[in-house]
Scaffold this active site. Structure first.
Site, PDB file in Angstrom:
ATOM      1  N   GLU A 146     -50.756 -32.401  -5.165  1.00 21.00           N
ATOM      2  CA  GLU A 146     -50.604 -32.666  -6.664  1.00 21.00           C
ATOM      3  C   GLU A 146     -49.153 -32.507  -6.716  1.00 21.00           C
ATOM      4  O   GLU A 146     -48.471 -31.769  -7.713  1.00 21.00           O
ATOM      5  CB  GLU A 146     -51.076 -31.253  -7.213  1.00 21.00           C
ATOM      6  N   GLU A 185     -60.476 -32.853  -5.178  1.00 24.75           N
ATOM      7  CA  GLU A 185     -60.669 -31.532  -5.819  1.00 24.75           C
ATOM      8  C   GLU A 185     -61.500 -31.746  -7.003  1.00 24.75           C
ATOM      9  O   GLU A 185     -61.053 -32.746  -7.931  1.00 24.75           O
ATOM     10  CB  GLU A 185     -59.332 -30.731  -5.962  1.00 24.75           C
TER      11      GLU A 185
HETATM   12  P1  P53 Z   1     -56.714 -22.394  -9.616  1.00 23.84           P
HETATM   13  C1  P53 Z   1     -53.142 -26.373 -12.511  1.00 23.84           C
HETATM   14  C2  P53 Z   1     -53.950 -27.541 -12.773  1.00 23.84           C
HETATM   15  C3  P53 Z   1     -54.652 -28.227 -12.150  1.00 23.84           C
HETATM   16  C4  P53 Z   1     -54.881 -28.046 -10.694  1.00 23.84           C
HETATM   17  O1  P53 Z   1     -56.676 -23.852  -9.179  1.00 23.84           O
HETATM   18  C5  P53 Z   1     -54.172 -26.942 -10.131  1.00 23.84           C
HETATM   19  C6  P53 Z   1     -53.301 -26.171 -11.029  1.00 23.84           C
HETATM   20  C7  P53 Z   1     -52.505 -25.013 -10.142  1.00 23.84           C
HETATM   21  O2  P53 Z   1     -53.218 -23.887 -10.771  1.00 23.84           O
HETATM   22  O3  P53 Z   1     -53.988 -26.703  -8.814  1.00 23.84           O
HETATM   23  C8  P53 Z   1     -55.003 -27.053  -7.911  1.00 23.84           C
HETATM   24  O4  P53 Z   1     -56.795 -21.817  -8.068  1.00 23.84           O
HETATM   25  C9  P53 Z   1     -54.576 -26.795  -6.684  1.00 23.84           C
HETATM   26  C10 P53 Z   1     -55.391 -25.730  -5.847  1.00 23.84           C
HETATM   27  C11 P53 Z   1     -55.814 -24.877  -6.652  1.00 23.84           C
HETATM   28  C12 P53 Z   1     -56.903 -25.617  -7.604  1.00 23.84           C
HETATM   29  O5  P53 Z   1     -56.173 -26.652  -8.191  1.00 23.84           O
HETATM   30  O6  P53 Z   1     -55.469 -22.080 -10.046  1.00 23.84           O
HETATM   31  O7  P53 Z   1     -54.431 -28.044  -5.782  1.00 23.84           O
HETATM   32  O8  P53 Z   1     -54.425 -25.307  -4.896  1.00 23.84           O
HETATM   33  O9  P53 Z   1     -56.426 -23.710  -6.229  1.00 23.84           O
HETATM   34  C13 P53 Z   1     -57.458 -24.729  -8.600  1.00 23.84           C
HETATM   35  O10 P53 Z   1     -58.068 -22.080 -10.207  1.00 23.84           O
END
Ligand code: P53
Length: 489
Positions: A180, A380
Protein backbone atom coordinates in the site's frame (compact mmCIF):
# COMPACT_ATOMS: atom_id res chain seq x y z
CA UNK A 1 -25.94 -15.44 -15.98
CA UNK A 2 -26.40 -17.74 -13.03
CA UNK A 3 -23.29 -19.82 -13.72
CA UNK A 4 -20.20 -17.84 -12.96
CA UNK A 5 -17.54 -20.42 -12.34
CA UNK A 6 -16.45 -20.56 -15.96
CA UNK A 7 -15.24 -16.96 -15.75
CA UNK A 8 -12.14 -17.73 -13.75
CA UNK A 9 -9.10 -19.21 -15.43
CA UNK A 10 -8.03 -22.68 -14.29
CA UNK A 11 -4.91 -21.38 -12.58
CA UNK A 12 -6.69 -18.49 -10.85
CA UNK A 13 -4.94 -17.82 -7.55
CA UNK A 14 -7.66 -18.19 -4.92
CA UNK A 15 -5.93 -17.53 -1.65
CA UNK A 16 -5.66 -15.65 1.59
CA UNK A 17 -3.47 -12.78 2.78
CA UNK A 18 -1.69 -11.68 5.95
CA UNK A 19 1.47 -9.75 6.85
CA UNK A 20 4.46 -10.95 8.88
CA UNK A 21 4.16 -8.55 11.81
CA UNK A 22 0.41 -9.09 12.15
CA UNK A 23 0.66 -12.87 12.36
CA UNK A 24 4.11 -14.18 13.33
CA UNK A 25 4.80 -12.90 16.83
CA UNK A 26 8.21 -14.18 18.06
CA UNK A 27 9.39 -10.59 17.82
CA UNK A 28 12.69 -11.15 19.59
CA UNK A 29 13.73 -14.71 18.80
CA UNK A 30 16.35 -16.33 16.54
CA UNK A 31 18.31 -13.14 16.08
CA UNK A 32 15.43 -10.95 14.89
CA UNK A 33 15.91 -7.22 15.40
CA UNK A 34 13.15 -4.86 16.50
CA UNK A 35 10.91 -3.73 13.69
CA UNK A 36 8.90 -0.54 13.46
CA UNK A 37 5.75 -2.61 14.04
CA UNK A 38 7.15 -3.76 17.39
CA UNK A 39 6.88 -0.26 18.89
CA UNK A 40 3.19 0.20 18.07
CA UNK A 41 0.92 -0.04 21.10
CA UNK A 42 -2.65 -1.30 20.95
CA UNK A 43 -5.37 1.21 20.12
CA UNK A 44 -9.12 0.78 20.03
CA UNK A 45 -11.87 1.45 17.53
CA UNK A 46 -11.76 5.11 18.64
CA UNK A 47 -8.26 5.70 20.01
CA UNK A 48 -5.22 5.56 17.77
CA UNK A 49 -2.20 3.36 18.38
CA UNK A 50 0.91 5.05 19.72
CA UNK A 51 4.46 4.85 18.50
CA UNK A 52 6.91 4.57 21.41
CA UNK A 53 10.63 5.26 21.24
CA UNK A 54 11.76 1.66 21.58
CA UNK A 55 9.92 -0.99 23.59
CA UNK A 56 8.89 0.53 26.92
CA UNK A 57 7.70 -1.04 30.16
CA UNK A 58 4.02 -0.72 30.95
CA UNK A 59 2.74 -0.81 27.35
CA UNK A 60 0.99 -3.61 25.53
CA UNK A 61 2.40 -4.30 22.07
CA UNK A 62 0.03 -6.66 20.27
CA UNK A 63 2.45 -7.57 17.48
CA UNK A 64 5.01 -9.06 19.87
CA UNK A 65 3.09 -12.30 20.07
CA UNK A 66 0.43 -11.72 17.40
CA UNK A 67 -1.06 -15.18 16.80
CA UNK A 68 2.29 -16.95 17.18
CA UNK A 69 2.30 -18.14 13.57
CA UNK A 70 6.08 -18.37 13.89
CA UNK A 71 5.69 -21.46 16.04
CA UNK A 72 2.34 -22.70 14.74
CA UNK A 73 2.60 -22.31 10.99
CA UNK A 74 2.56 -26.05 10.28
CA UNK A 75 -0.74 -26.48 12.05
CA UNK A 76 -2.14 -23.37 10.30
CA UNK A 77 -0.98 -24.47 6.87
CA UNK A 78 -2.84 -27.74 7.42
CA UNK A 79 -6.00 -25.68 7.81
CA UNK A 80 -5.13 -23.57 4.74
CA UNK A 81 -4.77 -26.76 2.75
CA UNK A 82 -8.11 -28.03 3.97
CA UNK A 83 -9.59 -24.67 2.97
CA UNK A 84 -8.19 -25.28 -0.50
CA UNK A 85 -5.94 -22.20 -0.75
CA UNK A 86 -3.89 -22.08 -3.92
CA UNK A 87 -1.94 -19.02 -2.79
CA UNK A 88 -0.92 -17.54 0.52
CA UNK A 89 0.19 -13.94 0.64
CA UNK A 90 2.45 -12.96 3.49
CA UNK A 91 5.52 -10.75 3.88
CA UNK A 92 9.08 -11.29 4.93
CA UNK A 93 9.93 -9.46 8.08
CA UNK A 94 12.99 -7.48 7.02
CA UNK A 95 14.29 -7.37 10.61
CA UNK A 96 14.55 -11.19 10.73
CA UNK A 97 16.96 -11.02 7.79
CA UNK A 98 18.88 -7.82 8.60
CA UNK A 99 18.20 -7.19 12.31
CA UNK A 100 19.52 -3.62 12.12
CA UNK A 101 18.99 -3.05 8.42
CA UNK A 102 22.64 -2.15 7.80
CA UNK A 103 24.30 -5.35 9.08
CA UNK A 104 27.27 -6.74 7.16
CA UNK A 105 25.75 -10.22 6.92
CA UNK A 106 22.16 -11.50 6.92
CA UNK A 107 20.86 -13.49 9.88
CA UNK A 108 20.89 -17.16 8.88
CA UNK A 109 18.21 -18.19 11.38
CA UNK A 110 15.80 -15.66 9.87
CA UNK A 111 16.52 -16.86 6.35
CA UNK A 112 16.02 -20.44 7.47
CA UNK A 113 12.61 -19.66 8.94
CA UNK A 114 11.28 -18.48 5.58
CA UNK A 115 12.89 -21.45 3.82
CA UNK A 116 10.96 -23.75 6.12
CA UNK A 117 7.74 -21.75 5.78
CA UNK A 118 7.87 -21.68 1.97
CA UNK A 119 8.75 -25.40 1.85
CA UNK A 120 5.76 -26.18 4.01
CA UNK A 121 3.46 -24.12 1.78
CA UNK A 122 4.79 -25.69 -1.41
CA UNK A 123 4.53 -29.18 0.05
CA UNK A 124 0.85 -28.44 0.58
CA UNK A 125 0.33 -27.13 -2.93
CA UNK A 126 0.14 -23.47 -1.88
CA UNK A 127 1.96 -20.78 -3.84
CA UNK A 128 3.68 -18.17 -1.65
CA UNK A 129 2.99 -14.55 -2.67
CA UNK A 130 5.53 -12.37 -0.92
CA UNK A 131 5.61 -8.69 -0.01
CA UNK A 132 9.09 -7.37 0.80
CA UNK A 133 8.05 -4.57 3.13
CA UNK A 134 4.57 -4.63 4.57
CA UNK A 135 4.35 -1.54 6.81
CA UNK A 136 7.57 -2.32 8.64
CA UNK A 137 11.30 -1.83 8.43
CA UNK A 138 14.06 -2.59 10.95
CA UNK A 139 13.59 -0.14 13.83
CA UNK A 140 17.31 0.70 13.79
CA UNK A 141 16.87 2.16 10.30
CA UNK A 142 14.45 4.62 11.80
CA UNK A 143 16.63 5.30 14.86
CA UNK A 144 19.93 5.70 13.04
CA UNK A 145 18.83 7.05 9.69
CA UNK A 146 15.36 8.57 10.18
CA UNK A 147 13.47 6.03 8.06
CA UNK A 148 12.85 6.10 4.34
CA UNK A 149 13.13 9.86 3.97
CA UNK A 150 16.87 9.11 4.01
CA UNK A 151 18.05 7.89 0.63
CA UNK A 152 20.63 5.61 2.23
CA UNK A 153 17.70 3.28 2.81
CA UNK A 154 17.41 2.70 -0.93
CA UNK A 155 20.60 0.66 -0.83
CA UNK A 156 19.65 -1.14 2.38
CA UNK A 157 16.33 -2.15 0.88
CA UNK A 158 17.88 -3.27 -2.39
CA UNK A 159 20.44 -5.42 -0.57
CA UNK A 160 17.69 -7.00 1.50
CA UNK A 161 15.56 -7.60 -1.62
CA UNK A 162 18.50 -9.12 -3.47
CA UNK A 163 19.35 -11.38 -0.53
CA UNK A 164 15.87 -12.84 -0.21
CA UNK A 165 15.14 -13.02 -3.93
CA UNK A 166 18.35 -14.95 -4.39
CA UNK A 167 17.73 -17.24 -1.48
CA UNK A 168 14.14 -18.09 -2.48
CA UNK A 169 14.51 -17.94 -6.25
CA UNK A 170 13.26 -21.49 -6.67
CA UNK A 171 10.47 -21.22 -4.10
CA UNK A 172 8.77 -17.88 -4.69
CA UNK A 173 7.53 -16.62 -8.06
CA UNK A 174 5.15 -13.81 -7.02
CA UNK A 175 6.64 -10.77 -5.29
CA UNK A 176 5.49 -7.29 -4.34
CA UNK A 177 7.76 -4.50 -3.13
CA UNK A 178 6.09 -2.00 -0.72
CA UNK A 179 2.63 -2.66 0.71
CA UNK A 180 0.00 0.00 0.00
CA UNK A 181 2.74 2.41 -0.98
CA UNK A 182 0.22 5.18 -1.66
CA UNK A 183 -1.57 5.32 1.63
CA UNK A 184 1.10 7.48 3.27
CA UNK A 185 -0.07 10.36 1.07
CA UNK A 186 -3.50 10.09 2.66
CA UNK A 187 -2.33 9.71 6.24
CA UNK A 188 0.53 12.16 6.73
CA UNK A 189 -1.79 14.80 8.14
CA UNK A 190 -1.46 12.78 11.32
CA UNK A 191 1.80 13.21 13.18
CA UNK A 192 3.68 10.58 11.29
CA UNK A 193 3.79 8.49 8.23
CA UNK A 194 4.79 5.35 10.00
CA UNK A 195 3.12 2.85 7.68
CA UNK A 196 5.53 2.55 4.78
CA UNK A 197 8.26 4.99 5.57
CA UNK A 198 8.84 5.04 9.33
CA UNK A 199 9.01 8.82 9.39
CA UNK A 200 8.18 10.90 12.45
CA UNK A 201 7.92 14.54 11.48
CA UNK A 202 10.14 17.15 13.07
CA UNK A 203 9.28 20.70 14.02
CA UNK A 204 9.08 22.81 10.86
CA UNK A 205 8.84 19.90 8.44
CA UNK A 206 6.67 20.35 5.42
CA UNK A 207 4.89 17.04 5.88
CA UNK A 208 3.85 16.62 2.26
CA UNK A 209 7.36 17.25 1.03
CA UNK A 210 8.92 14.82 3.50
CA UNK A 211 6.33 12.19 2.61
CA UNK A 212 6.96 12.66 -1.08
CA UNK A 213 10.71 12.36 -0.59
CA UNK A 214 10.25 9.10 1.31
CA UNK A 215 7.82 7.94 -1.39
CA UNK A 216 10.29 8.68 -4.16
CA UNK A 217 13.02 6.82 -2.29
CA UNK A 218 10.67 3.83 -2.06
CA UNK A 219 9.74 4.01 -5.73
CA UNK A 220 13.41 4.09 -6.69
CA UNK A 221 14.22 1.24 -4.29
CA UNK A 222 11.28 -0.74 -5.67
CA UNK A 223 12.38 -0.26 -9.28
CA UNK A 224 15.94 -1.33 -8.47
CA UNK A 225 14.64 -4.42 -6.71
CA UNK A 226 12.48 -5.28 -9.74
CA UNK A 227 15.48 -5.06 -12.05
CA UNK A 228 17.66 -7.20 -9.79
CA UNK A 229 14.84 -9.70 -9.26
CA UNK A 230 14.34 -10.20 -12.98
CA UNK A 231 18.08 -10.80 -13.38
CA UNK A 232 17.99 -13.40 -10.60
CA UNK A 233 15.05 -15.25 -12.11
CA UNK A 234 13.39 -14.03 -15.32
CA UNK A 235 10.29 -16.01 -14.40
CA UNK A 236 9.64 -13.89 -11.34
CA UNK A 237 6.40 -11.92 -11.42
CA UNK A 238 7.09 -8.73 -9.51
CA UNK A 239 4.28 -6.34 -8.74
CA UNK A 240 3.59 -3.14 -6.88
CA UNK A 241 0.95 -2.91 -4.16
CA UNK A 242 -1.64 -0.16 -3.98
CA UNK A 243 -4.48 0.71 -1.64
CA UNK A 244 -7.38 1.48 -3.96
CA UNK A 245 -10.07 3.44 -2.21
CA UNK A 246 -11.99 4.99 -5.12
CA UNK A 247 -13.08 8.58 -4.55
CA UNK A 248 -16.51 9.37 -6.02
CA UNK A 249 -17.88 12.80 -6.78
CA UNK A 250 -20.64 13.27 -4.21
CA UNK A 251 -22.77 15.21 -6.69
CA UNK A 252 -22.75 15.46 -10.48
CA UNK A 253 -21.52 19.02 -10.08
CA UNK A 254 -18.51 19.35 -12.43
CA UNK A 255 -16.39 20.63 -9.56
CA UNK A 256 -17.12 17.49 -7.57
CA UNK A 257 -16.00 15.46 -10.55
CA UNK A 258 -12.76 17.44 -10.76
CA UNK A 259 -12.18 17.10 -7.03
CA UNK A 260 -12.58 13.35 -7.27
CA UNK A 261 -10.10 13.08 -10.09
CA UNK A 262 -7.62 15.31 -8.24
CA UNK A 263 -7.84 13.07 -5.22
CA UNK A 264 -7.43 9.96 -7.33
CA UNK A 265 -4.10 11.39 -8.50
CA UNK A 266 -2.71 10.56 -5.06
CA UNK A 267 -3.17 6.88 -5.90
CA UNK A 268 -2.30 7.09 -9.57
CA UNK A 269 0.93 8.94 -8.84
CA UNK A 270 2.48 5.79 -7.36
CA UNK A 271 1.01 3.49 -9.98
CA UNK A 272 2.09 5.78 -12.81
CA UNK A 273 5.70 5.60 -11.61
CA UNK A 274 5.63 1.85 -10.93
CA UNK A 275 4.01 0.97 -14.26
CA UNK A 276 5.18 3.67 -16.68
CA UNK A 277 8.57 4.27 -15.10
CA UNK A 278 8.38 8.03 -15.04
CA UNK A 279 7.22 10.86 -12.83
CA UNK A 280 3.89 12.18 -14.15
CA UNK A 281 3.57 15.80 -15.23
CA UNK A 282 0.78 16.63 -12.74
CA UNK A 283 3.14 15.65 -9.90
CA UNK A 284 6.04 17.71 -11.20
CA UNK A 285 3.73 20.70 -11.59
CA UNK A 286 2.50 20.42 -8.03
CA UNK A 287 6.04 20.12 -6.66
CA UNK A 288 7.04 23.18 -8.66
CA UNK A 289 4.04 25.14 -7.41
CA UNK A 290 4.66 24.17 -3.81
CA UNK A 291 8.40 24.81 -4.11
CA UNK A 292 9.31 21.22 -3.23
CA UNK A 293 12.82 20.46 -4.36
CA UNK A 294 12.94 16.73 -4.17
CA UNK A 295 16.18 14.87 -4.25
CA UNK A 296 16.60 12.45 -7.15
CA UNK A 297 19.23 11.96 -9.79
CA UNK A 298 19.33 11.18 -13.49
CA UNK A 299 20.39 7.63 -12.59
CA UNK A 300 17.32 7.34 -10.39
CA UNK A 301 15.12 8.26 -13.33
CA UNK A 302 16.82 5.59 -15.38
CA UNK A 303 16.23 3.08 -12.59
CA UNK A 304 12.52 3.94 -12.58
CA UNK A 305 12.38 3.23 -16.31
CA UNK A 306 14.27 -0.06 -15.98
CA UNK A 307 12.29 -1.45 -13.08
CA UNK A 308 8.65 -1.29 -14.11
CA UNK A 309 6.33 -3.89 -12.60
CA UNK A 310 4.76 -6.99 -14.16
CA UNK A 311 1.41 -6.69 -12.44
CA UNK A 312 -0.56 -4.45 -10.12
CA UNK A 313 -1.45 -5.87 -6.73
CA UNK A 314 -3.98 -3.90 -4.76
CA UNK A 315 -6.18 -3.91 -1.69
CA UNK A 316 -9.82 -3.00 -1.89
CA UNK A 317 -12.04 -2.52 1.16
CA UNK A 318 -14.24 0.52 0.63
CA UNK A 319 -14.91 3.70 -1.31
CA UNK A 320 -15.26 7.32 -0.31
CA UNK A 321 -16.70 10.54 -1.76
CA UNK A 322 -15.79 14.22 -2.13
CA UNK A 323 -17.85 17.34 -2.65
CA UNK A 324 -17.57 21.07 -3.16
CA UNK A 325 -21.18 21.70 -2.09
CA UNK A 326 -21.43 24.17 0.78
CA UNK A 327 -24.17 22.56 2.76
CA UNK A 328 -22.18 19.44 3.70
CA UNK A 329 -19.57 19.06 6.40
CA UNK A 330 -16.48 16.99 5.78
CA UNK A 331 -12.74 16.65 6.03
CA UNK A 332 -11.04 19.26 3.76
CA UNK A 333 -8.62 17.98 1.09
CA UNK A 334 -5.30 19.55 0.26
CA UNK A 335 -5.00 19.20 -3.51
CA UNK A 336 -8.33 20.85 -4.21
CA UNK A 337 -8.96 23.08 -1.21
CA UNK A 338 -12.57 23.92 -1.91
CA UNK A 339 -13.51 20.22 -1.64
CA UNK A 340 -13.98 17.92 1.34
CA UNK A 341 -14.35 14.20 1.98
CA UNK A 342 -17.89 13.19 2.94
CA UNK A 343 -19.87 10.03 3.64
CA UNK A 344 -21.78 8.34 0.84
CA UNK A 345 -25.50 8.22 1.68
CA UNK A 346 -26.01 5.15 -0.53
CA UNK A 347 -23.60 2.92 1.38
CA UNK A 348 -23.54 1.19 4.73
CA UNK A 349 -20.39 1.02 6.80
CA UNK A 350 -18.86 -1.59 9.08
CA UNK A 351 -18.33 -0.88 12.80
CA UNK A 352 -15.09 0.96 12.00
CA UNK A 353 -16.79 3.29 9.51
CA UNK A 354 -15.44 1.61 6.34
CA UNK A 355 -18.11 2.00 3.67
CA UNK A 356 -19.05 -1.27 1.98
CA UNK A 357 -19.18 -0.99 -1.80
CA UNK A 358 -18.82 -4.09 -4.01
CA UNK A 359 -19.63 -2.13 -7.19
CA UNK A 360 -16.61 -0.01 -6.33
CA UNK A 361 -14.46 -3.08 -6.81
CA UNK A 362 -15.72 -3.60 -10.35
CA UNK A 363 -15.27 0.10 -11.01
CA UNK A 364 -11.71 -0.02 -9.66
CA UNK A 365 -10.78 -3.11 -11.68
CA UNK A 366 -12.05 -1.39 -14.82
CA UNK A 367 -10.39 1.94 -14.15
CA UNK A 368 -7.00 0.52 -13.26
CA UNK A 369 -6.99 -2.00 -16.11
CA UNK A 370 -7.98 0.61 -18.68
CA UNK A 371 -5.29 2.97 -17.47
CA UNK A 372 -2.41 0.46 -17.38
CA UNK A 373 -3.38 -2.65 -19.31
CA UNK A 374 -1.49 -4.85 -16.81
CA UNK A 375 -2.71 -7.97 -15.00
CA UNK A 376 -4.34 -7.14 -11.68
CA UNK A 377 -4.12 -9.10 -8.46
CA UNK A 378 -6.61 -8.39 -5.66
CA UNK A 379 -4.31 -9.11 -2.75
CA UNK A 380 -6.58 -7.82 0.04
CA UNK A 381 -10.34 -7.57 0.44
CA UNK A 382 -12.56 -8.17 3.43
CA UNK A 383 -14.60 -6.71 6.24
CA UNK A 384 -13.39 -6.36 9.81
CA UNK A 385 -16.15 -7.51 12.18
CA UNK A 386 -16.81 -8.67 15.73
CA UNK A 387 -17.40 -12.43 15.86
CA UNK A 388 -19.19 -14.33 18.58
CA UNK A 389 -18.81 -17.95 19.60
CA UNK A 390 -22.31 -19.22 20.29
CA UNK A 391 -23.30 -21.74 22.95
CA UNK A 392 -22.97 -24.60 20.49
CA UNK A 393 -19.40 -23.52 19.76
CA UNK A 394 -20.22 -22.21 16.27
CA UNK A 395 -19.35 -18.84 14.76
CA UNK A 396 -22.12 -17.87 12.35
CA UNK A 397 -20.43 -15.15 10.33
CA UNK A 398 -23.00 -14.75 7.57
CA UNK A 399 -22.13 -10.99 7.37
CA UNK A 400 -18.62 -11.97 6.24
CA UNK A 401 -19.97 -14.34 3.60
CA UNK A 402 -22.39 -11.66 2.39
CA UNK A 403 -19.55 -9.13 1.99
CA UNK A 404 -17.18 -11.52 0.22
CA UNK A 405 -19.87 -12.97 -2.02
CA UNK A 406 -20.85 -9.54 -3.27
CA UNK A 407 -17.20 -8.67 -3.97
CA UNK A 408 -16.50 -11.95 -5.74
CA UNK A 409 -19.57 -11.30 -7.87
CA UNK A 410 -18.21 -7.84 -8.74
CA UNK A 411 -14.84 -9.37 -9.62
CA UNK A 412 -16.58 -11.93 -11.79
CA UNK A 413 -18.42 -9.21 -13.67
CA UNK A 414 -15.18 -7.32 -14.27
CA UNK A 415 -13.65 -10.48 -15.75
CA UNK A 416 -16.60 -11.96 -17.62
CA UNK A 417 -18.36 -8.82 -18.82
CA UNK A 418 -15.64 -6.17 -18.90
CA UNK A 419 -12.69 -8.33 -19.92
CA UNK A 420 -10.36 -7.34 -17.11
CA UNK A 421 -7.32 -9.59 -16.57
CA UNK A 422 -7.35 -10.66 -12.90
CA UNK A 423 -4.68 -13.10 -11.68
CA UNK A 424 -6.03 -13.93 -8.27
CA UNK A 425 -7.90 -13.01 -5.16
CA UNK A 426 -6.47 -13.29 -1.65
CA UNK A 427 -8.96 -12.01 0.96
CA UNK A 428 -7.38 -10.28 3.92
CA UNK A 429 -6.76 -11.97 7.25
CA UNK A 430 -7.63 -15.50 6.15
CA UNK A 431 -6.98 -16.37 9.79
CA UNK A 432 -7.69 -13.76 12.51
CA UNK A 433 -4.69 -11.50 13.08
CA UNK A 434 -3.77 -8.21 14.75
CA UNK A 435 -5.43 -5.26 13.01
CA UNK A 436 -2.94 -2.83 11.55
CA UNK A 437 -5.04 0.28 12.02
CA UNK A 438 -6.19 -0.24 15.58
CA UNK A 439 -3.98 -3.03 16.94
CA UNK A 440 -7.11 -4.90 17.99
CA UNK A 441 -7.54 -8.67 17.77
CA UNK A 442 -11.29 -8.34 17.82
CA UNK A 443 -11.48 -6.62 14.46
CA UNK A 444 -11.60 -9.98 12.74
CA UNK A 445 -11.41 -10.89 9.06
CA UNK A 446 -10.69 -14.62 9.16
CA UNK A 447 -12.31 -17.85 8.10
CA UNK A 448 -10.40 -19.27 11.06
CA UNK A 449 -11.04 -17.86 14.51
CA UNK A 450 -8.14 -17.36 16.92
CA UNK A 451 -8.88 -17.33 20.63
CA UNK A 452 -7.29 -14.06 21.72
CA UNK A 453 -8.79 -10.74 22.79
CA UNK A 454 -7.81 -7.08 22.59
CA UNK A 455 -5.90 -7.30 25.85
CA UNK A 456 -3.86 -10.24 24.60
CA UNK A 457 -5.67 -12.90 26.63
CA UNK A 458 -6.70 -16.24 25.17
CA UNK A 459 -5.44 -19.72 24.38
CA UNK A 460 -4.59 -18.99 20.72
CA UNK A 461 -6.68 -22.03 19.82
CA UNK A 462 -7.85 -22.08 16.18
CA UNK A 463 -11.47 -22.79 15.25
CA UNK A 464 -13.21 -22.83 11.86
CA UNK A 465 -15.99 -20.29 11.35
CA UNK A 466 -19.02 -21.04 9.19
CA UNK A 467 -17.46 -18.97 6.42
CA UNK A 468 -14.66 -21.57 6.21
CA UNK A 469 -16.86 -24.16 4.48
CA UNK A 470 -18.33 -21.46 2.27
CA UNK A 471 -14.95 -20.24 0.97
CA UNK A 472 -13.77 -23.84 0.61
CA UNK A 473 -16.67 -24.41 -1.78
CA UNK A 474 -15.95 -21.22 -3.72
CA UNK A 475 -12.40 -22.40 -4.37
CA UNK A 476 -13.51 -25.92 -5.19
CA UNK A 477 -16.03 -24.58 -7.72
CA UNK A 478 -13.55 -22.01 -9.08
CA UNK A 479 -16.06 -19.24 -8.38
CA UNK A 480 -19.57 -18.85 -7.07
CA UNK A 481 -21.91 -21.38 -8.65
CA UNK A 482 -25.08 -19.52 -7.98
CA UNK A 483 -25.15 -15.80 -8.56
CA UNK A 484 -28.80 -15.41 -7.70
CA UNK A 485 -28.10 -15.67 -3.97
CA UNK A 486 -25.73 -12.68 -4.04
CA UNK A 487 -26.95 -9.51 -2.43
CA UNK A 488 -26.95 -6.79 -5.05
CA UNK A 489 -25.65 -3.93 -2.96
P1 P53 B 1 -7.05 -2.99 9.54
C1 P53 B 1 -6.33 1.73 5.79
C2 P53 B 1 -7.17 1.67 4.69
C3 P53 B 1 -7.16 0.57 3.84
C4 P53 B 1 -6.26 -0.46 4.09
O1 P53 B 1 -6.79 -2.89 7.97
C5 P53 B 1 -5.39 -0.39 5.17
C6 P53 B 1 -5.42 0.68 6.03
C7 P53 B 1 -4.52 0.75 7.22
O2 P53 B 1 -5.23 0.47 8.39
O3 P53 B 1 -4.45 -1.33 5.42
C8 P53 B 1 -4.46 -2.62 4.88
O4 P53 B 1 -6.15 -4.05 10.05
C9 P53 B 1 -3.13 -3.24 5.22
C10 P53 B 1 -3.18 -4.35 6.21
C11 P53 B 1 -4.34 -4.10 7.17
C12 P53 B 1 -5.62 -4.18 6.35
O5 P53 B 1 -5.62 -3.21 5.33
O6 P53 B 1 -6.74 -1.63 10.05
O7 P53 B 1 -2.41 -3.64 4.07
O8 P53 B 1 -1.94 -4.47 6.86
O9 P53 B 1 -4.38 -4.99 8.24
C13 P53 B 1 -6.88 -4.02 7.16
O10 P53 B 1 -8.49 -3.38 9.68
Amino acid sequence: MTQMNDAFPKDFLWGGAVAAHQIEGAYDVDGKGLSTADVLTAGTQKTPRQITQGVLQGHYYPNHEAIDFYHRYKEDIKLFKELGLKAFRTSINWSRIFPNGDDAEPNEAGLQFYDDLFDELLKNGIEPVITLSHFEIPYALYENYGGLKNRKLIDFFVRYAETVMNRYKDKVTYWMTFNEINNQLDTFDELHTWTNSAVLFEEGDNKEKVTLQASLNELIASAKAVKIGKAINPDFQIGCMMAYVPVYPYACHPKDMLASSKMMERRFFYNDVHVRGEIPSYAKKRWEREGFELDYTKEDLLSLKEGTVDYIGFSYYMSTAVTTLDDLDGQPIRDFPEAKVVGNPYLEANDWGWQIDPNGLRYTLNTVYQRYNKPLFIVENGMGAYDKIEDDGKIRDDYRVKYLKAHIKAMHEAIAIDGVDVMGYTPWGVIDIVSFGSGEMEKRYGFIYVDKDNQGKGTLERRKKESFAWYQKVIEDNGLKDLTSCADE
